[in-house]
Design an enzyme around this catalytic site. Structure first.
Site, mmCIF file in Angstrom:
data_model
loop_
_atom_site.group_PDB
_atom_site.id
_atom_site.type_symbol
_atom_site.label_atom_id
_atom_site.label_comp_id
_atom_site.label_asym_id
_atom_site.label_seq_id
_atom_site.Cartn_x
_atom_site.Cartn_y
_atom_site.Cartn_z
ATOM 1 N N CYS A 149 -2.881 -25.149 -7.592
ATOM 2 C CA CYS A 149 -3.679 -26.379 -7.553
ATOM 3 C C CYS A 149 -5.118 -26.089 -8.000
ATOM 4 C CB CYS A 149 -3.608 -27.023 -6.174
ATOM 5 S SG CYS A 149 -4.015 -28.802 -6.219
ATOM 6 N N LYS A 205 -5.793 -41.029 -6.342
ATOM 7 C CA LYS A 205 -5.191 -39.756 -5.964
ATOM 8 C C LYS A 205 -3.719 -39.702 -6.356
ATOM 9 C CE LYS A 205 -4.749 -36.633 -1.989
ATOM 10 N NZ LYS A 205 -4.994 -36.465 -0.533
ATOM 11 N N SER A 213 -0.691 -33.499 -4.501
ATOM 12 C CA SER A 213 -1.807 -33.985 -3.691
ATOM 13 C C SER A 213 -3.108 -33.548 -4.348
ATOM 14 C CB SER A 213 -1.709 -33.438 -2.258
ATOM 15 O OG SER A 213 -2.792 -33.886 -1.483
ATOM 16 N N HIS A 250 2.423 -28.465 -5.237
ATOM 17 C CA HIS A 250 2.511 -27.690 -3.995
ATOM 18 C C HIS A 250 3.942 -27.461 -3.515
ATOM 19 C CE1 HIS A 250 -1.803 -27.552 -3.193
ATOM 20 N NE2 HIS A 250 -1.866 -28.794 -3.621
ATOM 21 N N GLU A 265 4.755 -24.951 -1.921
ATOM 22 C CA GLU A 265 4.634 -24.223 -0.650
ATOM 23 C C GLU A 265 4.518 -25.146 0.556
ATOM 24 O OE1 GLU A 265 0.320 -25.111 -1.460
ATOM 25 O OE2 GLU A 265 2.116 -24.702 -2.650
ATOM 26 N N ARG A 321 -4.896 -37.775 7.978
ATOM 27 C CA ARG A 321 -6.303 -37.363 7.892
ATOM 28 C C ARG A 321 -7.088 -38.298 6.991
ATOM 29 N NH1 ARG A 321 -6.739 -32.673 4.021
ATOM 30 N NH2 ARG A 321 -6.507 -34.490 2.649
#
Length: 307
Positions: free
Chosen positions: A142, A163, A192, A234, A236, A248
């Site tokens: 990223c 986003k 993300s 991502h 992971e 969040r």
């Protein structure tokens, strides 16, 4: 073979409970074998979660892995206890005289900043240059991938109008790549980010796109000349990582919609299903295999011999 971790590292217990083979440092030193030395430069704020995610993936191969956790020298983590950082992390200045078979550079939630405005940018450029002499293969994730593309090739990151957030399907574009061995024709991966790197600029810099989406652009890119992989998404991530990020962002009042294609029926009240785990293990297993097949047995020869 197992991954070597300190027994009191939180990831040791988590991975042991999941059935991942882990070995304490004392037991590993008694084995007559040269483990692969992999370093994780962890730039994420929630360091324990991130180190567990990557240890899970690189610890699932048949090879013994010696994982070294690395931090930026002067940067102080605000979200991870100082005792944890002191016990388990080494500063880059402490390890830069050593050689590693592999290095993973994580993302960081600082996409809105110009690279030069990042407080540790000068040291990070030193890290990236160091990979060319002291690391056999590097994997940027990223923001870490974007930073390497900018530093080595001047490829910029571009702000997105909204986003890119959710689980997106990506297509295999180079099925003969050893990094994609065993992959399906397409797969799903969590995304993300507020920025993107563009295909034409990456390819003009001599890099090859391995995985891509028509909605979120390049996903996995190889920079063969630098012995680097860049992934802008991502694999992971845990099953609930996007859910925690969404909660969040909502709490902070950020203008973000629920992650697309993540919650069943796009309903945040429902538990998400993990649809990327198998390809995550495939990719990192293939990366470890490529390291094993090509790295010198003598660590001192890393950076000094041609593959």
């Amino acid at each position: 073979m197992p991954i070597t971790l300190p027994r009191d590292l939180p990831a040791y217990r988590v991975l042991s409970d999941e059935g991942v083979m882990v070995m304490g440092v004392d037991a590993a030193t008694r084995q007559d074998i040269r483990p692969l030395r992999i370093a994780l430069l962890n730039l994420m704020p929630m360091k324990i979660a991130t180190e567990t995610q990557f240890a899970r993936l690189i610890g699932a191969t048949p090879l013994q892995i010696d994982l070294t956790l690395v931090r930026m020298t002067e940067h102080v983590s605000r979200h991870t206890a100082p005792e944890h950082m002191e016990a388990f992390y080494r500063s880059f200045q402490d390890v830069k005289g050593e050689r590693f078979d592999g290095l993973i550079v994580t993302g960081a939630p600082i996409e809105h900043l110009p690279f030069a405005d990042v407080t540790y940018w000068d040291e990070l450029t030193e890290v990236m240059d160091w990979t060319q002499t002291n690391v056999h293969r590097t994997f940027g994730v990223c923001w870490g991938a974007m930073a390497m593309a900018w530093h080595f090739h001047g490829v910029p990151k571009h702000m997105l109008p909204a986003k890119a957030f959710g689980c997106y399907r990506v297509t295999v574009e180079r099925p003969a790549s050893p990094y994609l061995r065993g992959f399906s024709d397409d797969c799903v991966i969590p995304v993300s980010r507020w920025t993107e790197t563009r295909r034409d600029e990456l390819e003009d810099a001599g890099m090859e796109v391995l995985l891509a989406s028509d909605r979120t652009g390049p996903c996995l890119v190889e920079d063969a000349a630098r012995r680097c992989l860049h992934i802008f998404n991502h694999f992971e991530y845990d099953s609930d990582t996007l859910a925690r990020e969404y909660a969040r962002d909502v709490a902070e009042g950020a203008p973000v919609d629920p992650p697309l294609g993540y919650f069943p029926g796009d309903d945040p009240a429902k538990a998400p299903l993990n649809r990327w785990r198998s390809h995550a293990h495939l990719l990192f297993g293939n990366w470890i295999n490529q390291i094993y097949q090509t790295t010198p047995f003598d660590l001192d020869r890393i950076g000094r011999v041609q593959e």
